[in-house]
Design a protein around this motif. Sequence first.
Motif, PDB file in Angstrom:
ATOM      1  N   SER A   1       0.854  -1.195   0.000  1.00  0.00           N
ATOM      2  CA  SER A   1       0.000   0.000   0.000  1.00  0.00           C
ATOM      3  C   SER A   1       0.887   1.241   0.000  1.00  0.00           C
ATOM      4  O   SER A   1       1.751   1.421   0.864  1.00  0.00           O
ATOM      5  CB  SER A   1      -0.905  -0.021   1.242  1.00  0.00           C
ATOM      6  OG  SER A   1      -1.688   1.157   1.284  1.00  0.00           O
ATOM      7  N   ASP A   2       0.655   2.093  -0.966  1.00  0.00           N
ATOM      8  CA  ASP A   2       1.430   3.339  -1.094  1.00  0.00           C
ATOM      9  C   ASP A   2       0.446   4.495  -1.066  1.00  0.00           C
ATOM     10  O   ASP A   2      -0.285   4.722  -2.037  1.00  0.00           O
ATOM     11  CB  ASP A   2       2.218   3.315  -2.404  1.00  0.00           C
ATOM     12  CG  ASP A   2       3.026   4.587  -2.615  1.00  0.00           C
ATOM     13  OD1 ASP A   2       3.267   5.302  -1.623  1.00  0.00           O
ATOM     14  OD2 ASP A   2       3.411   4.845  -3.766  1.00  0.00           O
ATOM     15  N   GLN A   3       0.391   5.184   0.097  1.00  0.00           N
ATOM     16  CA  GLN A   3      -0.525   6.309   0.291  1.00  0.00           C
ATOM     17  C   GLN A   3      -1.982   5.900   0.003  1.00  0.00           C
ATOM     18  O   GLN A   3      -2.727   6.591  -0.686  1.00  0.00           O
ATOM     19  CB  GLN A   3      -0.115   7.502  -0.589  1.00  0.00           C
ATOM     20  CG  GLN A   3       1.270   8.036  -0.246  1.00  0.00           C
ATOM     21  CD  GLN A   3       1.662   9.224  -1.125  1.00  0.00           C
ATOM     22  OE1 GLN A   3       1.028   9.505  -2.142  1.00  0.00           O
ATOM     23  NE2 GLN A   3       2.718   9.922  -0.718  1.00  0.00           N
ATOM     24  N   GLY A   4      -2.346   4.726   0.565  1.00  0.00           N
ATOM     25  CA  GLY A   4      -3.732   4.258   0.470  1.00  0.00           C
ATOM     26  C   GLY A   4      -4.072   3.533  -0.815  1.00  0.00           C
ATOM     27  O   GLY A   4      -5.221   3.122  -1.010  1.00  0.00           O
ATOM     28  N   THR A   5      -3.096   3.374  -1.689  1.00  0.00           N
ATOM     29  CA  THR A   5      -3.341   2.682  -2.949  1.00  0.00           C
ATOM     30  C   THR A   5      -2.379   1.508  -3.072  1.00  0.00           C
ATOM     31  O   THR A   5      -1.167   1.670  -2.873  1.00  0.00           O
ATOM     32  CB  THR A   5      -3.137   3.631  -4.156  1.00  0.00           C
ATOM     33  OG1 THR A   5      -4.042   4.732  -4.037  1.00  0.00           O
ATOM     34  CG2 THR A   5      -3.400   2.902  -5.464  1.00  0.00           C
TER      35      THR A   5
END
Length: 511
Positions: free
Chosen positions: A125-129
Amino acid sequence: ELSAERSVVLVLEDLHWADESSIYVLRYLARNLGRIKMVALGTIRAEEGGWVRDSLGGLKAEEEVINIELGNLDSKGVATIIEEICPNHSLPEEFIQTVEAQSNGNPFFVTELLKHLLATGIIASDQGTYRLMADAYGLPTTIEEVVHHRIGQLEQDALALAEFASCLGTEFDRGTLLSTTAVREPERILGGLFMEGILVDRGERVGFGHAMFQSVIYGTMPDRWKRHFHRTIGEFLETKCRERPEDAIYELAWHFSKTSEHRKILVYCMLAAEKAEGAFSVDLAVEHYRNAQRAVRHLKSGQEAASREFVILERLGEIEGVRGDFPNSSESFSLAIKLSPDGESRARIHRRLANILTMQGKFDEALAELETAESFLKGDQHAEMGFLQVARSFINVNKGEFDAAVEQAKKGISILEGSHDTEAQRAAGKAWKIVGVVHMLRGQFDDALEYYGRGLEIGERLGDLYGISASLNNIGNVYLTQGKYDLALDYYLRTLEMLTKTKDLQAKIDA
């Protein structure tokens, strides 16, 4: 009882792992649901459980079973699972297509593959994505490989507890699992396995999140650890069920059969085989008798081992004959003959071998076996001689030698009828039915009814449901031949009632 109040759906999942007794019950239910407001819904994998599908095939032909073939997930289904596990993702379409192709639409494969990729950081997960964190990545090609990767992430104690659990099966008692001394703080380790999804908490019961976990873990464990764990489990069950060992006899037989405790294997497998026979589970009985046979051959050679193997081989021959496995039945009896402790036992095995040949229509060979059997007996009044006469009588009825059949049947009756032995009395009842068959075929209906009645009387005295049903059916045949349809119908209905009590609506009634 529930269906009297409301409609009931009985769901039976993973029938490809069912044992013979369970499928026996399912067949019985399917044939006897009648007007009950109930449907049984079973799931089975197309690529597994071939013998189960074959066993249920007859029900399908009788329109008792509706077969619904389900395909694998399509691309939309795979995408839905990915979205559930990795919500708000930006995974490239090429990756999703690769997962679909690699998994062949198997939902367990898709789920475990994504968990593996998350655990290894290939997806994160990278900043919620959720994104792919590497341009180059390799995907496992089989379910087993995915499971291996997941198991490989476990700490040592968690793996040890999972290995112990795999020896218990796919679902088991929580207390038995926590009895292990393989790890410290098993309760804490168990909680971790629940969080990983390897095991699932079902209250007093615990199960693997998927049977594939159990299969892979057990399959890759060293044999020496398997033997150790199975012995530990067996000893725990011995203590737990000391007052009522019969409650866990199948489990005791199973676990000790995986060890080198040969005396315990022999004792528990014999008891389990006898219990399986009583439950009409012939395949299970054969399996346990075979394990007992292997165990007895590890005991010190001598009269004790030989006599025990003789008993096992005789039972195997009988059961294999009942299920129509004539080659193995004949082989078991032939081996038993070599171990027969005395002339009477040898004569009995030759007679049983003759019965197997008779069932195959090999009448002359069967008669030769009976001649051999008689050569081991001394004196016409020997009880075994009565059995031989009845066996000869049955063969001669099938050959159309009616006078000889009646003479031999009556000679057998004169020897057996006064015996207090249940098997002897049952054989006498069969002999009276043979005499009745001859008189019916000759059109002597009153005499046939008299002799069938004598067989019925013996069956009722013994509580022999098969003997009773055979006599009732034969009496019905007489009345049907005479055109007395109401009487015939009454006896046929009574026959069905008896067969229902035996839990075998497919029973073939003896002559």
